[in-house]
Design a protein around this motif. Structure first.
Motif, PDB file in Angstrom:
ATOM      1  N   VAL A   4      -2.924   2.692  11.357  1.00 22.45           N
ATOM      2  CA  VAL A   4      -2.332   3.150  12.617  1.00 22.45           C
ATOM      3  C   VAL A   4      -1.262   2.147  13.004  1.00 22.45           C
ATOM      4  O   VAL A   4      -1.534   0.935  13.081  1.00 22.45           O
ATOM      5  N   THR A   5      -0.029   2.593  13.240  1.00 25.30           N
ATOM      6  CA  THR A   5       1.068   1.672  13.542  1.00 25.30           C
ATOM      7  C   THR A   5       1.449   1.678  15.030  1.00 25.30           C
ATOM      8  O   THR A   5       2.120   0.754  15.488  1.00 25.30           O
ATOM      9  N   ALA A   6       1.042   2.698  15.776  1.00 25.29           N
ATOM     10  CA  ALA A   6       1.336   2.724  17.216  1.00 25.29           C
ATOM     11  C   ALA A   6       0.313   3.611  17.917  1.00 25.29           C
ATOM     12  O   ALA A   6      -0.134   4.622  17.374  1.00 25.29           O
ATOM     13  N   GLY A   7      -0.063   3.186  19.122  1.00 22.96           N
ATOM     14  CA  GLY A   7      -1.018   3.959  19.908  1.00 22.96           C
ATOM     15  C   GLY A   7      -2.441   3.528  19.592  1.00 22.96           C
ATOM     16  O   GLY A   7      -2.657   2.481  18.944  1.00 22.96           O
ATOM     17  N   PRO A   8      -3.406   4.318  19.991  1.00 26.83           N
ATOM     18  CA  PRO A   8      -3.243   5.611  20.664  1.00 26.83           C
ATOM     19  C   PRO A   8      -2.797   5.480  22.128  1.00 26.83           C
ATOM     20  O   PRO A   8      -3.244   4.590  22.841  1.00 26.83           O
ATOM     21  N   GLU A   9      -1.909   6.410  22.505  1.00 30.61           N
ATOM     22  CA  GLU A   9      -1.478   6.521  23.893  1.00 30.61           C
ATOM     23  C   GLU A   9      -2.225   7.715  24.499  1.00 30.61           C
ATOM     24  O   GLU A   9      -2.123   8.831  23.999  1.00 30.61           O
ATOM     25  N   ILE A  10      -2.993   7.445  25.553  1.00 26.67           N
ATOM     26  CA  ILE A  10      -3.875   8.466  26.121  1.00 26.67           C
ATOM     27  C   ILE A  10      -3.481   8.758  27.567  1.00 26.67           C
ATOM     28  O   ILE A  10      -3.299   7.830  28.365  1.00 26.67           O
TER      29      ILE A  10
ATOM     30  N   ASP B 265     -10.174   2.862  14.417  1.00 25.43           N
ATOM     31  CA  ASP B 265     -11.097   2.620  13.304  1.00 25.43           C
ATOM     32  C   ASP B 265     -11.338   3.898  12.501  1.00 25.43           C
ATOM     33  O   ASP B 265     -11.359   3.870  11.262  1.00 25.43           O
ATOM     34  N   ALA B 266     -11.520   5.023  13.202  1.00 28.01           N
ATOM     35  CA  ALA B 266     -11.799   6.283  12.513  1.00 28.01           C
ATOM     36  C   ALA B 266     -10.596   6.724  11.680  1.00 28.01           C
ATOM     37  O   ALA B 266     -10.750   7.196  10.539  1.00 28.01           O
TER      38      ALA B 266
ATOM     39  N   SER C 187      -2.184  15.893   8.444  1.00 24.77           N
ATOM     40  CA  SER C 187      -2.063  15.647   9.885  1.00 24.77           C
ATOM     41  C   SER C 187      -3.049  16.505  10.690  1.00 24.77           C
ATOM     42  O   SER C 187      -3.605  16.057  11.692  1.00 24.77           O
ATOM     43  N   TYR C 188      -3.296  17.754  10.239  1.00 28.39           N
ATOM     44  CA  TYR C 188      -4.227  18.612  10.980  1.00 28.39           C
ATOM     45  C   TYR C 188      -5.632  18.033  10.954  1.00 28.39           C
ATOM     46  O   TYR C 188      -6.315  17.972  11.989  1.00 28.39           O
ATOM     47  N   GLN C 189      -6.070  17.587   9.763  1.00 32.61           N
ATOM     48  CA  GLN C 189      -7.416  17.020   9.662  1.00 32.61           C
ATOM     49  C   GLN C 189      -7.534  15.725  10.462  1.00 32.61           C
ATOM     50  O   GLN C 189      -8.578  15.460  11.083  1.00 32.61           O
ATOM     51  N   LEU C 190      -6.455  14.926  10.497  1.00 32.54           N
ATOM     52  CA  LEU C 190      -6.484  13.698  11.284  1.00 32.54           C
ATOM     53  C   LEU C 190      -6.556  14.016  12.784  1.00 32.54           C
ATOM     54  O   LEU C 190      -7.247  13.332  13.549  1.00 32.54           O
ATOM     55  N   GLN C 191      -5.849  15.066  13.206  1.00 36.06           N
ATOM     56  CA  GLN C 191      -5.912  15.481  14.623  1.00 36.06           C
ATOM     57  C   GLN C 191      -7.315  15.948  14.988  1.00 36.06           C
ATOM     58  O   GLN C 191      -7.828  15.629  16.069  1.00 36.06           O
ATOM     59  N   GLN C 192      -7.947  16.695  14.080  1.00 35.44           N
ATOM     60  CA  GLN C 192      -9.306  17.144  14.352  1.00 35.44           C
ATOM     61  C   GLN C 192     -10.273  15.963  14.450  1.00 35.44           C
ATOM     62  O   GLN C 192     -11.203  15.976  15.258  1.00 35.44           O
ATOM     63  N   LEU C 193     -10.030  14.956  13.627  1.00 31.13           N
ATOM     64  CA  LEU C 193     -10.847  13.747  13.680  1.00 31.13           C
ATOM     65  C   LEU C 193     -10.715  13.069  15.041  1.00 31.13           C
ATOM     66  O   LEU C 193     -11.721  12.666  15.656  1.00 31.13           O
ATOM     67  N   VAL C 194      -9.488  12.935  15.523  1.00 34.94           N
ATOM     68  CA  VAL C 194      -9.261  12.340  16.848  1.00 34.94           C
ATOM     69  C   VAL C 194      -9.963  13.166  17.924  1.00 34.94           C
ATOM     70  O   VAL C 194     -10.597  12.620  18.832  1.00 34.94           O
ATOM     71  N   ARG C 195      -9.860  14.490  17.801  1.00 38.35           N
ATOM     72  CA  ARG C 195     -10.494  15.367  18.805  1.00 38.35           C
ATOM     73  C   ARG C 195     -12.011  15.134  18.840  1.00 38.35           C
ATOM     74  O   ARG C 195     -12.618  15.067  19.916  1.00 38.35           O
ATOM     75  N   ARG C 196     -12.629  14.998  17.657  1.00 41.91           N
ATOM     76  CA  ARG C 196     -14.089  14.803  17.608  1.00 41.91           C
ATOM     77  C   ARG C 196     -14.484  13.464  18.210  1.00 41.91           C
ATOM     78  O   ARG C 196     -15.445  13.368  18.989  1.00 41.91           O
ATOM     79  N   VAL C 197     -13.737  12.421  17.891  1.00 42.58           N
ATOM     80  CA  VAL C 197     -14.073  11.073  18.390  1.00 42.58           C
ATOM     81  C   VAL C 197     -13.940  11.025  19.910  1.00 42.58           C
ATOM     82  O   VAL C 197     -14.831  10.529  20.620  1.00 42.58           O
ATOM     83  N   VAL C 198     -12.825  11.550  20.418  1.00 43.51           N
ATOM     84  CA  VAL C 198     -12.598  11.526  21.867  1.00 43.51           C
ATOM     85  C   VAL C 198     -13.587  12.444  22.583  1.00 43.51           C
ATOM     86  O   VAL C 198     -14.152  12.091  23.621  1.00 43.51           O
ATOM     87  N   GLY C 199     -13.809  13.625  22.015  1.00 44.31           N
ATOM     88  CA  GLY C 199     -14.721  14.579  22.643  1.00 44.31           C
ATOM     89  C   GLY C 199     -16.126  14.031  22.766  1.00 44.31           C
ATOM     90  O   GLY C 199     -16.787  14.183  23.806  1.00 44.31           O
ATOM     91  N   ARG C 200     -16.608  13.374  21.709  1.00 47.90           N
ATOM     92  CA  ARG C 200     -17.961  12.807  21.733  1.00 47.90           C
ATOM     93  C   ARG C 200     -18.067  11.716  22.802  1.00 47.90           C
ATOM     94  O   ARG C 200     -19.023  11.643  23.570  1.00 47.90           O
ATOM     95  N   TRP C 201     -17.025  10.853  22.863  1.00 48.97           N
ATOM     96  CA  TRP C 201     -17.051   9.746  23.837  1.00 48.97           C
ATOM     97  C   TRP C 201     -16.991  10.271  25.280  1.00 48.97           C
ATOM     98  O   TRP C 201     -17.744   9.814  26.148  1.00 48.97           O
TER      99      TRP C 201
END
Length: 561
Positions: free
Chosen positions: A489-495, A516-517, A529-543
């Motif tokens: 990851v080179t920048a962000g995450p910006e939330i 980390d994920a 990129s789609y699979q990486l976006q889904q990964l972010v969605r799962r991590v954020v959604g769970r938290w």
């Protein structure tokens, strides 16, 4: 009793001499009434109305019948018959005419006048009109139509008898059996009995009040209450009712004259509809009674009566703006009386009580159905329906116009009088009348068509689900930049979040787990990129679910550097 089955397949070809009935709205809901009849390859439509949205349909203006089942057969339509002028029976007509503009329209004088006004608003040119009255007969293709007077909460309502070469159908439209109507126009039970003697093969009956025992009270029964409100009020009176309830407005005008008050209409639809009703002679306005709303304000409060729209708590209506003190020239004062002379449509309770509370907060006395007899229904109760079944003696009954509980209750009434074949259908369920027997033959595509601004049918249930989530749970956007070469990851995450936390710093705790994920996924060679976006969605959604007990809409954006 027949019941619709959700797994019904498309109906087979209609047998020769058979009559097909396809409800495209109004069965399983109160509104959106539309029924298509097919005989000898030709279609006849009875009513074409709208349904108004509920709280769980944010942003929707209107809900239309689904025309998909007849879209490739528009040229087969002989006519559209309109039983009366309420929005839930005529409101979708302009949208059908956009698909075929020259469909002939059939209706009574007032019904067609109200529709013409609507067509002008939609900038549709006038199509062929057949103006009919009770007792008239009209032949359209293979259909012979006979029109029968019925009493309802709007003048000039009609039932329609439909004769084909093999059958006789009687469709009541919306009706009741008021024996003392203000206009003296009663439901023509002699015509019902005459058709019964001829032999009614299929009886389609209004189900709205089928669960209500006894008989619907007469319109005149509320006149003493309105008179009492006028006698006891020492300041301004504001009456809110449906913009089509000509009889109710007539009662208000009569009470105003008796108490030396002037009347003004507030609300565009009220001004338009009452003007049409007066011009056609359905509303009698004593000379000197009616004034412009701004002129009314110059009179002392004890001489003022405002007749307003907004009896259902509509947020942009005149009454809602008066309750919020945001109306541009009507300012509520302590001691004013507000009379809500209408029913409470299911689903509107919260909006109506919000308006009542707003009016009461400014010191107004609010008279409504909950504390006074200020409204009677426009629909036949169980006693009236039983009466009709006994004089018509139909071979088959198909309850229409109502939620499923209303249809079932109406069906029980029909069976109680000896009707052996009662067909309970819902929108899209096809009923065939063949050799004198009605039965369910299949189902056609039939969903909700949402009007949202200028969009017609572009909004889906999935869109509404997203809107509900946005409104109830909030929104989180996550933007991350990754380098697929270095696998980091080179920048962000910006939330950023809205409607879920006081500030974006709340999400600082989840930033490192996102990094980390993503680093782990990139290290394994996952660069999609789609699979990486889904990964972010799962991590954020769970938290968010564990930490904030919320399930917001999450929009992840993963940008490859």
């Amino acid at each position: 009793m027949s019941h619709p089955h959700p797994e019904l397949s498309a109906p087979p070809e209609l047998p020769k001499g058979g009559l097909r009935v396809i409800p495209l709205g109004g069965l399983g809901e109160v509104g959106r009434n539309m029924t298509v009849f097919e005989y000898d390859g030709r279609l006849l439509i009875v009513d074409c109305g709208v349904l108004f949205p509920e709280d769980h349909q944010p942003g929707v203006d209107l809900i239309l019948p689904d025309f998909a089942a007849i879209r490739d057969r528009l040229q087969d339509i002989e006519a559209l018959v309109l039983t009366h002028g309420h929005e839930d029976h005529i409101g979708a007509t302009p949208y059908l005419l956009r698909e075929r503009q020259d469909i002939p329209l059939v209706g009574s004088e007032l019904t067609l006048a109200l529709l013409d006004s609507k067509l002008r608003e939609h900038r549709l040119r006038q199509t062929v009109h057949h103006k009919v009255a009770e007792g008239d007969r009209l032949i359209l293709g293979p259909y012979e139509l006979e029109f029968i007077a019925v009493n309802h909460s709007i003048p000039d309502a009609l039932a329609v008898a439909i004769r084909t070469g093999t059958s006789l159908v009687l469709h009541t439209g919306d009706f009741k059996m008021d024996q003392l109507p203000l206009d003296g126009r009663i439901t023509d039970l002699r015509a019902f009995a005459r058709l019964g003697e001829e032999g009614v093969d299929l009886f389609l009956t209004d189900s709205t009040n089928a669960e209500t025992p006894g008989f619907t009270p007469t319109e005149k029964s509320i006149t003493p209450v309105i008179d009492q409100v006028f006698r006891e009020s020492s300041q301004r009176i504001i009456v809110a009712c449906f913009a089509s309830h000509v009889h109710r407005v007539q009662q208000v005008l009569d009470a105003a004259v008796a108490n030396n008050r002037k009347v003004a209409y507030v609300g565009r639809s009220m001004v338009r509809n009452m003007g049409i009703a007066r011009d056609l002679g359905y509303l009698t306005v004593p000379p000197g009674t009616l004034v412009e709303a701004k002129q009314l304000a110059e009179l002392p409060p004890e001489r003022q009566v405002l007749v307003s729209t907004g009896s259902q708590g509509e947020p942009m209506s005149a009454l809602s703006r008066i309750a919020q003190r945001s109306h541009h020239f009507v300012h509520l004062e302590e001691g004013d009386t507000v009379l809500l002379a209408s029913s409470l449509i299911p689903g509107n309770e919260n909006a109506v009580y919000r308006v009542i509370n707003g009016l009461a907060r400014w010191g107004a006395r609010v008279v409504h159905k909950g504390n006074a007899h200020v409204h009677v229904s426009g629909h036949a109760s169980a006693g009236e329906l039983l009466y009709c079944y006994n004089i018509v003696k139909p071979r088959n009954v198909m309850p229409v116009h109502g939620e499923i509980r209303h249809l079932l209750a109406n069906g029980d009434l029909a069976r109680a009088t000896g009707v052996e074949n009662v067909v309970i259908a819902e929108d899209g369920v096809v009923v065939d009348l063949v050799d004198g027997v009605a039965s369910i033959a299949g189902k056609v595509e039939c969903g909700y068509v949402f009007v949202d601004g200028s969009s017609i049918g572009g909004i889906t249930e999935a869109d509404l689900k997203d809107r509900r989530i946005l409104g109830e749970e909030g929104f989180v956007s996550v933007i991350v930049v990754v380098d697929s070469v270095s696998g980091k990851v080179t920048a962000g995450p910006e939330i950023h979040a809205r409607g879920i936390a006081e500030d974006d710093k709340t999400f600082d705790a989840i930033k490192q787990p996102i990094i980390d994920a993503l680093d782990a996924a990139l290290a394994e060679g996952n660069t999609d990129s789609y699979q990486l976006q889904q990964l972010v969605r799962r991590v954020v959604g769970r938290w968010v679910s564990n930490s904030l007990r919320r399930r917001p809409m999450i929009i992840p954006v993963v940008v490859e550097a």
